[in-house]
Write a protein that holds these residues in place. Structure first.
Motif, PDB file in Angstrom:
ATOM      1  N   THR A   1       1.726  -1.738  -6.439  1.00  0.00           N
ATOM      2  CA  THR A   1       1.173  -2.146  -5.193  1.00  0.00           C
ATOM      3  C   THR A   1       1.115  -3.487  -5.088  1.00  0.00           C
ATOM      4  O   THR A   1       1.531  -4.162  -4.198  1.00  0.00           O
ATOM      5  CB  THR A   1      -0.032  -1.290  -4.943  1.00  0.00           C
ATOM      6  OG1 THR A   1       0.056  -0.167  -4.680  1.00  0.00           O
ATOM      7  CG2 THR A   1      -0.938  -1.968  -3.641  1.00  0.00           C
TER       8      THR A   1
ATOM      9  N   CYS B   1      -3.349   5.754   1.774  1.00  0.00           N
ATOM     10  CA  CYS B   1      -3.014   5.074   0.655  1.00  0.00           C
ATOM     11  C   CYS B   1      -3.769   4.705  -0.531  1.00  0.00           C
ATOM     12  O   CYS B   1      -3.500   4.982  -1.483  1.00  0.00           O
ATOM     13  CB  CYS B   1      -2.326   3.572   1.135  1.00  0.00           C
ATOM     14  SG  CYS B   1      -0.896   3.801   2.307  1.00  0.00           S
TER      15      CYS B   1
ATOM     16  N   LEU C   1       0.813  -1.276   0.089  1.00  0.00           N
ATOM     17  CA  LEU C   1       0.034   0.095  -0.026  1.00  0.00           C
ATOM     18  C   LEU C   1       0.870   1.116  -0.137  1.00  0.00           C
ATOM     19  O   LEU C   1       0.419   2.353  -0.663  1.00  0.00           O
ATOM     20  CB  LEU C   1      -0.751   0.053   1.078  1.00  0.00           C
ATOM     21  CG  LEU C   1      -2.291  -0.852   1.080  1.00  0.00           C
ATOM     22  CD1 LEU C   1      -2.986  -0.617   2.407  1.00  0.00           C
ATOM     23  CD2 LEU C   1      -3.037  -0.218   0.064  1.00  0.00           C
TER      24      LEU C   1
ATOM     25  N   VAL D   1      -3.392   5.587  -4.510  1.00  0.00           N
ATOM     26  CA  VAL D   1      -3.895   4.897  -5.603  1.00  0.00           C
ATOM     27  C   VAL D   1      -4.967   5.372  -6.635  1.00  0.00           C
ATOM     28  O   VAL D   1      -4.516   5.525  -7.670  1.00  0.00           O
ATOM     29  CB  VAL D   1      -4.343   3.589  -4.969  1.00  0.00           C
ATOM     30  CG1 VAL D   1      -4.753   2.536  -6.020  1.00  0.00           C
ATOM     31  CG2 VAL D   1      -3.249   2.904  -4.220  1.00  0.00           C
TER      32      VAL D   1
END
Length: 461
Positions: free
Chosen positions: A299, A438, A291, A442
């Motif tokens: 990831t 996180c 993460l 993303v």
């Protein structure tokens, strides 16, 4: 014992032959006095010098040991044992466990905060220096020149310094909280070079497998969204980045990041969470490691490689081998940028040979994982057979008592498995905050370019 006369004129001191003097107040409990015989004469009291630490029966607190005085009358009674239920090793205090998981999340959030602060300070200082030296003109609206100047050496220098300060400082403080020294993650056993090489090839094979899957998903998602971001390799070319910037980039990715990230995730995080089991610690550190990269390109791959490096670190007890694996993996992953910058004419030869190497590593990784699963299943069967045989056989009722009937009302009965520990790990306070940050990263780095139809330099789906 006081010298007293009973109704028959009997003196207890004389009955003992005056061998030892009487002790006033030694025993106040009448049940400890000599009983009377049928003829009315009391039983003789036997004086025995007790051993040091003789238990004083008749005291209000059970188990209170004190050295009795010499010549004290001792009345022997069968010892009383209070059976205390012993907690099995896999019993975990839920409240304490969640507190420790929250501390891990706070360590990771401190990492993010320090990295952002260091990058901000370094980039602001770089902007001031570039403006003073007339390298950029902030009043002219030259956004392209400003971005090119800032994404070169200043950005790479900020990344390297932020990795050192952001990863090492919270990790060292976290280890200090658990009474570990700064150098403890580097101490441990040395593994076989063949084992380390096998782990490296397995990590490279998992990396290659995810790259193939990533390209397929990127193409599919681009067709759905009717937009595919440009490749980020153009950033690492002599036209867009100086030589100093490229050297700083390679130093950051291939040297600094492997050391600092391994110190945080396989050093501080894995070493402290191993208190609750090595399997849980490996899974938790790999999850956080994946993460932390904050984009879909890295990831899942980082999570898979984190499992391999976590297993190596748990076997050796140190991070020396994992630093080597991490540095080798990052160097091989950076070969396209290195060739594109220094030897663009080698791109065609690299594309021809890298395909065969990727096939070899993926095949090796598949066989290595199958071998590991086979050995793991054999070990579990042997352990189960050993527990259920001989003197280690435990009845089903006793196993249920060890699992459920424990004197800790805060404990969840099934918290002894890796799955339930991991569920409590990701739902603790500090880790929830870290996971949300996180996932937001993303989304911004990987999915936002498809929504706004604009690429983000250095990132993609």
């Amino acid at each position: 014992m006081n010298s007293q006369f009973n109704g028959n004129g009997y003196n207890e001191d004389k009955a003992a032959g005056n061998a030892m003097p009487a002790f006033s107040g030694a025993f106040d409990d009448d049940s400890a006095r000599p009983t009377l015989l049928t003829n009315g004469q009391p039983e003789q009291t036997q004086y025995i010098p007790p051993m040091y630490g003789q238990p004083m029966y008749g005291q209000p607190q059970f188990g209170q040991y004190a050295p009795p005085m010499y010549g004290q009358p001792v009345y022997y009674a069968p010892p009383v044992y209070i059976q205390q239920p012993m907690l099995p090793k896999n019993v975990v205090d839920r409240k304490l466990f969640r507190t420790h998981c929250s501390r891990v999340g706070l360590m990771l959030m401190a990492d993010f905060g320090l990295m952002f602060a260091v990058q901000f300070v370094v980039l602001m200082a770089a902007i001031v220096i570039l403006v003073v030296r007339n390298r950029i003109d902030i009043s002219g609206g030259d956004v392209a020149g400003f971005s090119a100047a800032l994404l070169g050496a200043p950005f790479m220098l900020a990344g390297g310094l932020s990795a050192i300060a952001g990863n090492m400082t919270p990790a060292a403080l976290h280890l200090r909280k658990w009474n570990f020294k700064f150098s403890d993650p580097f101490r441990g056993d040395k593994l076989s070079p063949f084992f380390t090489l096998a782990a490296l090839l397995t990590a490279l094979g998992l990396n290659s497998a995810w790259c193939e899957a990533y390209e397929y998903l990127r193409s599919w998602f681009g067709n759905v969204m009717d937009y595919i971001p440009e490749s980020s390799d153009k950033l690492y070319s002599p036209e867009t980045m100086s030589l100093a910037g490229m050297i700083l980039y390679l130093t950051w990715v291939c040297v600094i990041a492997p050391v600092t990230e391994e110190y945080m995730f396989r050093g501080a995080m894995l070493k402290t969470l191993s208190h609750y089991g090595s399997g849980f610690a490996i899974a938790a550190s790999a999850f956080a490691f994946g993460l932390m990269h904050g984009n879909m390109q890295q990831t899942p791959m980082a999570f898979l490689i984190g499992l391999i490096m976590g297993y190596v670190a748990s076997k050796s007890g140190n991070i020396r081998q994992t630093i080597f694996i991490h540095a080798a993996n990052n160097t091989i992953a950076s070969l396209p940028q290195i060739i594109n910058y220094f030897k663009p004419e080698w791109n065609e030869a690299y594309e021809n040979y890298i395909g065969s190497f990727d096939e070899f590593t993926m095949t090796f990784a598949a066989f290595a994982l199958l071998y590991f699963m086979f050995r793991r299943s054999r070990g579990l069967r042997a352990r189960r057979k050993r527990i259920l045989s001989g003197s280690d056989r435990i009845r089903r009722a006793e196993r249920l008592w060890l699992r459920l009937e424990v004197p800790d009302v805060r404990r969840i009965p099934r918290l002894d498995s890796v799955k339930h520990k991991f569920c409590h790990f990701v739902t603790s306070g500090g880790m929830i905050f870290f996971i949300v940050v996180c996932l937001l990263s993303v989304f911004i780095m990987s999915f936002l370019p498809y929504i706004i139809k604009q690429p983000i330099p250095g990132m993609g789906f």
